[in-house]
Design an enzyme around this catalytic site. Structure first.
Site, PDB file in Angstrom:
ATOM      1  N   ASP A  57       0.802  -1.224   0.000  1.00  0.00           N
ATOM      2  CA  ASP A  57       0.000   0.000   0.000  1.00  0.00           C
ATOM      3  C   ASP A  57       0.836   1.275   0.000  1.00  0.00           C
ATOM      4  O   ASP A  57       0.326   2.347  -0.305  1.00  0.00           O
ATOM      5  CB  ASP A  57      -1.015   0.008   1.151  1.00  0.00           C
ATOM      6  CG  ASP A  57      -0.389  -0.200   2.508  1.00  0.00           C
ATOM      7  OD1 ASP A  57       0.817   0.034   2.660  1.00  0.00           O
ATOM      8  OD2 ASP A  57      -1.117  -0.595   3.437  1.00  0.00           O
TER       9      ASP A  57
ATOM     10  N   GLU B 224       4.628  -0.273   3.816  1.00  0.00           N
ATOM     11  CA  GLU B 224       3.232  -0.604   4.108  1.00  0.00           C
ATOM     12  C   GLU B 224       2.876  -0.041   5.477  1.00  0.00           C
ATOM     13  O   GLU B 224       3.734   0.082   6.359  1.00  0.00           O
ATOM     14  CB  GLU B 224       3.007  -2.115   4.104  1.00  0.00           C
ATOM     15  CG  GLU B 224       2.974  -2.739   2.732  1.00  0.00           C
ATOM     16  CD  GLU B 224       2.255  -4.077   2.731  1.00  0.00           C
ATOM     17  OE1 GLU B 224       1.084  -4.107   2.298  1.00  0.00           O
ATOM     18  OE2 GLU B 224       2.861  -5.073   3.158  1.00  0.00           O
TER      19      GLU B 224
ATOM     20  N   LYS C 260      -0.247  -0.587   8.424  1.00  0.00           N
ATOM     21  CA  LYS C 260      -1.398  -1.408   8.780  1.00  0.00           C
ATOM     22  C   LYS C 260      -1.961  -0.986  10.133  1.00  0.00           C
ATOM     23  O   LYS C 260      -1.220  -0.776  11.091  1.00  0.00           O
ATOM     24  CB  LYS C 260      -1.007  -2.887   8.833  1.00  0.00           C
ATOM     25  CG  LYS C 260      -0.477  -3.447   7.519  1.00  0.00           C
ATOM     26  CD  LYS C 260      -1.518  -3.375   6.409  1.00  0.00           C
ATOM     27  CE  LYS C 260      -0.983  -3.950   5.101  1.00  0.00           C
ATOM     28  NZ  LYS C 260      -1.950  -3.767   3.999  1.00  0.00           N
TER      29      LYS C 260
END
EC number: 3.1.21.4
Length: 277
Positions: A91, A111, A113
Site C-alpha cells: 500500500d 506498508e 497497517k
C-alpha cells in the site's frame, strides 16, 4: 518486552536536514497523508538530494518480474506461474533508483497497517462481543496477510544485499506498553501490552527473525552456522507502542533513512553517476 523508550526514541533517531524536511512543506502539514503519498514525497526528496540519480515510484510489481529475478539467480527458480497478470501491491508502493548499468534497483517498499479498534471503542463508550458486554475485542489475523508481500519482495530482491521493506503498525493490537483509556462514564480500562487477547506483534516478528522492532534493518545480515553462511532479509517493523496513529512526518523520516541506507549499500553500482560532472 515493554519498551516505552522505543516509541519515544523515534523522534530522536531520524534528524534530517532542513532541505529534506522542506520537501514535506505546507502540503504535508495540511493533509493526513497515506503511506503511498509519503513514499512519493520520499522519492521527491531523494531526487532533490541526489540530482545525479534517477528515481521512480510505482505501486505494484508483477509476478512475472519476480520470477524473472529468481531465474537470474538459478534456472530452477521462478518457473511456476498460474495467473499471467498477477502482481503484488504494497500500500506504500515501491521506490527505485536506476544504477550505472540502466537497471532499476529497489530502495524502499512501505506498508502501513492498522489493527485493533479497542482504544476508539472505549473512548466512545462502545462495548463489544457477542453479548455486547466486553471492553475488548479479540484480535483478528488480518495483519498476517503482510507476510505475503514481504515474502514476494524478498524473492524479488534475493540477489541484493539489502532489504528496504518497512512496515508501520498502529492500533491496539500492536502495543509495546500498558495504557489506560477512560470511557465517557469515567470508568478506566487498562490495556496490557502482553495480553494474548490483544497483542499480535508476535505474528509478525517472523519477518525480522525476532530482531528489534523500531530499528532500521535494511542491510541484510549474514550469519554463519556450521559450514553454512545464511543471508537474512529482515523487514523493518515500526510500531507506535501506545496504539496511536503514525505522524506522517516521522514516517517520512524513517522511510528516507531506509532509502539512503539502500543507496549506501548500492554505492558501487551508482558510483559513475554520483561522480559525474
Amino acid at each position: 518486552m515493554s519498551n516505552k523508550k522505543q516509541s519515544n526514541r523515534l523522534t530522536e533517531q531520524h534528524k534530517l536536514s532542513q532541505g529534506v524536511i522542506g520537501i514535506f512543506g505546507d502540503y504535508a502539514k495540511a493533509h493526513d497523508l497515506a503511506v503511498g503519498e509519503v513514499s512519493k514525497l520520499v522519492k521527491k526528496a531523494l531526487s532533490n538530494e541526489y540530482p545525479q540519480l534517477s528515481f521512480r515510484y510505482r505501486d505494484s510489481i508483477k509476478k512475472t518480474e519476480i520470477n524473472e529475478a529468481l531465474k537470474k539467480i538459478d534456472p530452477d527458480l521462478g518457473g511456476t506461474l498460474f495467473v499471467s497478470n498477477s502482481s503484488i501491491k504494497p500500500d506504500g508502493g515501491i521506490v527505485e533508483v536506476k544504477d550505472d548499468y540502466g537497471e532499476w534497483r529497489v530502495v524502499l517498499v512501505a506498508e502501513a497497517k492498522h489493527q485493533g479498534k479497542d482504544i476508539i471503542n472505549i473512548r466512545n463508550g462502545l462495548l463489544v462481543g457477542k453479548r455486547g458486554d466486553q471492553d475488548l475485542m479479540a484480535a483478528g489475523n488480518a495483519i498476517e496477510r503482510s507476510h505475503k508481500n514481504i515474502s514476494e519482495i524478498a524473492n524479488f530482491m534475493l540477489s541484493e544485499s539489502h532489504f528496504p521493506y518497512v512496515l508501520f503498525l498502529e492500533g491496539s493490537n500492536f502495543l509495546t506498553e500498558n495504557i489506560s483509556i477512560t470511557r465517557p462514564d469515567g470508568r478506566v480500562v487498562n490495556l496490557e501490552y502482553n495480553s494474548g487477547i490483544l497483542n499480535r506483534l508476535d505474528r509478525l516478528t517472523a519477518a525480522n527473525y525476532g530482531m528489534p522492532i523500531n530499528s532500521n534493518l535494511c542491510i541484510n545480515k549474514f550469519v554463519n552456522h556450521k559450514d553454512k553462511s545464511i543471508m537474512l532479509q529482515a523487514a523493518s517493523i515500526y510500531t507506535q507502542g501506545d496504539g496511536r496513529e503514525w505522524d506522517s512526518k516521522i514516517m517520512f523520516e524513517i522511510m528516507f533513512d531506509i532509502s539512503t541506507t539502500s543507496l549506501r549499500v548500492l554505492g558501487r553500482d551508482l558510483f559513475e553517476q554520483l561522480t559525474s560532472k
